[in-house]
Enzyme design. Structure first.
Site, short mmCIF file in Angstrom:
data_model
loop_
_atom_site.label_atom_id
_atom_site.label_comp_id
_atom_site.label_asym_id
_atom_site.label_seq_id
_atom_site.Cartn_x
_atom_site.Cartn_y
_atom_site.Cartn_z
N LEU A 18 16.70 -2.28 -16.90
CA LEU A 18 16.23 -1.39 -17.97
C LEU A 18 17.00 -0.09 -18.05
CD1 LEU A 18 12.37 -1.84 -17.54
CD2 LEU A 18 13.82 -2.86 -19.30
N GLY A 19 17.44 0.43 -16.90
CA GLY A 19 18.16 1.69 -16.94
C GLY A 19 18.32 2.28 -15.55
N GLY A 67 18.30 5.97 -13.47
CA GLY A 67 17.97 7.38 -13.45
C GLY A 67 18.64 8.04 -12.25
N TYR A 99 17.22 8.93 -9.58
CA TYR A 99 16.65 8.46 -8.33
C TYR A 99 16.58 6.95 -8.21
CZ TYR A 99 15.30 13.11 -6.78
OH TYR A 99 15.35 14.40 -6.34
N GLY A 100 16.44 6.27 -9.31
CA GLY A 100 16.22 4.84 -9.19
C GLY A 100 16.80 3.99 -10.30
N LYS A 151 11.03 -0.34 -9.84
CA LYS A 151 11.95 0.77 -9.66
C LYS A 151 12.44 0.80 -8.22
CE LYS A 151 12.58 5.67 -10.76
NZ LYS A 151 11.96 6.85 -11.40
N ASP A 167 10.61 16.36 -17.21
CA ASP A 167 11.66 15.48 -17.74
C ASP A 167 11.25 14.92 -19.10
OD1 ASP A 167 14.18 14.37 -17.61
OD2 ASP A 167 13.59 12.67 -16.37
#
Length: 266
Positions: free
Chosen positions: A33-34, A36, A38-39, A56, A151
């Site tokens: 999905l993507g 970030g 951190y994860g 995640k 965020d």
């Protein structure tokens, strides 16, 4: 500069879970999905509960530091503490190939980055502020729990066409009324402060993305400020200026809500 080099190197060497890979003998990876700070987030199918979930997994440069691992634990605890349909539910955690992960509810819909840049959606002033008012309600819920999201961005706001959800609590923190960075005004990073103004600032930029979706960028025209480029009402500019702390900043969600309701005619 050094931090950027490390992140670039990590992005090159870090391997992701592959499609159809089985995580912890239970979760089948459907797609990535993507990524970030951190994860890495994946859409998975939980073969035990027979449902889609988001998994995640902590990134490598965060796994090797105590602060990175601690932040991942904080995120899990914060998500577990939230009981609201506008946020994903926390399910369970585990490890796979020594990589810590946790799973949460998969919320159907698209985020506003997809809607604007992929689907070409355009939002009028009133539409943009109605959406922002829905996001503000979720921010208000967090603030009532003494949580600051930190965020608020278009990739982290999801809609299914009728309802709004707010995701990614990786930067969220408990608020203790002290705030941060207040003593060093010249080097403030408002988004990273742990006080309500950080979320108002993010909401201001979220609004600008929605409003710019309806803006045609003229060729060969010198770039101007958003106040000059966007044809929006005086009240809309006033609200955004206060959210961005250009003018006297808002102190509470109730103040923001009051002005937004006037603008949309509620």
């Amino acid at each position: 500069m050094f931090k950027r080099i490390i992140l670039f190197t990590v992005n090159k060497i870090e391997s992701r879970f592959q499609q159809n890979e089985i995580i912890a003998h239970r979760y089948k990876v459907m797609n990535h999905l993507g990524t970030g700070s951190y994860g890495n987030s994946y859409l998975v199918f939980d073969q035990l509960s027979q449902q889609k979930k988001v998994l995640k997994a902590l990134r490598i440069h965060k796994r090797i530091t105590r602060s990175g691992r601690n932040t991942f634990e904080i995120e899990k605890k914060l998500l577990l503490s939230i009981n609201h349909p506008g946020f994903p539910k926390y399910f369970e955690d585990g490890t796979h190939k020594k990589i810590p992960f946790y799973t949460m509810e998969y919320i159907e819909g698209k985020n506003f980055e997809q809607l604007i840049f992929q689907d070409g959606h355009k939002y009028s002033e009133v539409e943009a502020f109605k959406i922002a008012l829905d996001v503000l309600a979720l921010i208000n819920y967090l603030h009532e729990q003494r949580l600051i999201h930190r965020d608020i961005r278009i990739p982290n706001v999801i809609t299914n066409g009728s309802e709004i959800a707010l995701i990614d609590l990786g930067l969220a923190r408990k608020y203790d009324n002290q705030g941060t960075n207040e003593l060093n005004k010249t080097k403030r990073n408002i988004r990273k402060e742990i006080n309500p103004k950080a979320d108002f600032y993010g909401l201001g930029h979220f609004l600008l993305f929605l409003l710019y979706s309806n803006y045609s960028f003229p060729k060969n025209k010198k770039e101007s400020s958003w106040e000059e480029e966007l044809e929006i009402s005086h009240l809309a500019k006033h609200i955004i200026n206060r959210l961005l702390q250009i003018e006297d900043c808002y102190e509470s969600c109730e103040q923001v809500k009051s002005d937004m309701k006037i603008l949309i005619g509620k």
